[in-house]
Design an enzyme around this catalytic site. Structure first.
Site, mmCIF file in Angstrom:
data_model
loop_
_atom_site.group_PDB
_atom_site.id
_atom_site.type_symbol
_atom_site.label_atom_id
_atom_site.label_comp_id
_atom_site.label_asym_id
_atom_site.label_seq_id
_atom_site.Cartn_x
_atom_site.Cartn_y
_atom_site.Cartn_z
ATOM 1 N N THR A 69 0.827 -1.208 0.000
ATOM 2 C CA THR A 69 0.000 0.000 0.000
ATOM 3 C C THR A 69 0.865 1.264 0.000
ATOM 4 O OG1 THR A 69 -0.233 -0.273 2.392
ATOM 5 C CG2 THR A 69 -2.090 -0.965 1.036
ATOM 6 N N GLN A 98 2.213 -12.625 0.095
ATOM 7 C CA GLN A 98 0.852 -12.725 -0.415
ATOM 8 C C GLN A 98 0.658 -11.788 -1.601
ATOM 9 O OE1 GLN A 98 -0.624 -12.098 3.883
ATOM 10 N NE2 GLN A 98 -2.390 -12.930 2.850
ATOM 11 N N VAL A 102 1.079 -9.854 -5.236
ATOM 12 C CA VAL A 102 1.222 -10.350 -6.613
ATOM 13 C C VAL A 102 1.884 -9.317 -7.524
ATOM 14 C CG1 VAL A 102 -0.773 -11.898 -6.389
ATOM 15 C CG2 VAL A 102 -1.131 -9.561 -7.232
ATOM 16 N N ASP A 103 2.424 -8.237 -6.928
ATOM 17 C CA ASP A 103 2.944 -7.125 -7.736
ATOM 18 C C ASP A 103 4.384 -7.297 -8.210
ATOM 19 O OD1 ASP A 103 4.443 -6.432 -5.310
ATOM 20 O OD2 ASP A 103 2.584 -5.515 -4.596
ATOM 21 N N HIS A 121 0.429 -16.203 -3.726
ATOM 22 C CA HIS A 121 -0.816 -15.919 -4.454
ATOM 23 C C HIS A 121 -0.557 -15.654 -5.934
ATOM 24 C CE1 HIS A 121 -3.055 -14.778 -0.486
ATOM 25 N NE2 HIS A 121 -2.988 -16.083 -0.684
ATOM 26 N N SER A 179 -3.189 -8.706 7.371
ATOM 27 C CA SER A 179 -4.307 -8.766 8.323
ATOM 28 C C SER A 179 -4.448 -10.155 8.929
ATOM 29 C CB SER A 179 -5.607 -8.410 7.597
ATOM 30 O OG SER A 179 -5.858 -9.364 6.579
#
Length: 244
Positions: free
Chosen positions: A31, A104, A106-107, A122, A189
């Site tokens: 983020t 986790q 995927v970038d 992922h 999270s």
């Protein structure tokens, strides 16, 4: 006079002494690069629940919506780049402070920043292939709406709801996490199954870094509240004298 360690100082001390440190990252790591967290109220997608669009059902039965959603994700990714936290983790790997990263996300930012041993639990957005036969294609092919040479529609290389995790990445992540002396969990999270079970598999010390505290964090040896990038930079100052 005894000096009581702050949580960040304690984390740095554990990492320094660690025989094997593994990092596990989630959406909070990305983020700060501008990648939206789809679980947040300010999420990118307002037409429908992303959890429904990012599914095998949507891919097979509502392809136009599926295509629109992932085209938007590709275009967001084009504008975003790894941040200093990603670069520091790559430098730690070069210095022998970190053995591997399980993510986790995927970038592909960990690899872009220079990390070598990354297990993408992922999948990877940019690994586009066709739905029917798994033939490789490019993100541009997907965005334009091209079909594969075999006639099949295209899809991004991410794990959709309703699909199994990539077995190789999953097994390797379990292996390194089980062997870790320290597991550093950053920006997740801990809500997504089955990857939220991975931190429970280590016998080593566990450190949780996240901007928001979540109930699952109570089981960790050390909890640090703050932004991923900021806290990694702070740790780096203690571990490497600020060089990155």
């Amino acid at each position: 006079m005894n000096h009581e360690h702050t949580p960040v100082e304690q984390a740095a001390a554990w990492i320094k002494e660690s025989a094997s440190t593994v990092v596990f990252t989630g959406a909070g790591m990305s983020t700060e690069s501008g990648i939206p967290d789809f679980r947040s109220k300010k999420g990118l997608w307002t037409k429908t629940d992303p959890m429904e669009v990012a599914s095998t059902e949507a891919m097979n039965e509502q392809y136009d919506l599926f295509h629109e959603f992932y085209t938007l994700r590709f275009k967001t990714l084009e504008r975003c780049h790894p941040h200093m936290g990603h670069e520091i983790l790559a430098e730690w790997e070069r210095r022998g402070l970190v053995d591997a990263i399980a993510t986790q996300n995927v970038d592909g930012f960990h690899q872009q920043a220079g990390s070598q041993k990354v297990y993408e639990l992922h999948g990877a957005l940019k690994k586009v292939c066709c739905i029917d036969n798994g033939h490789q294609a490019t993100p541009d092919d997907f965005i334009i709406g091209n079909r594969c040479v075999c006639g099949s529609r295209l899809r991004p290389g991410v794990v959709l709801f309703g699909e199994m995790l990539p077995q190789d990445a999953w097994e390797k992540a379990i292996e390194v996490i089980q062997q870790a002396s320290v597991l550093l969990v950053i920006g997740t999270s801990l809500q997504v199954s089955p990857v939220n079970q991975l931190p429970l598999m280590t016998a080593g010390k566990t450190i949780f870094i996240n901007q928001e505290m979540v109930p699952a964090a109570s089981g960790y040896d050390l909890v640090i509240k703050g932004k991923a990038g900021d806290m990694i930079c702070h740790l780096n100052d203690l571990l490497c004298g600020g060089s990155s």
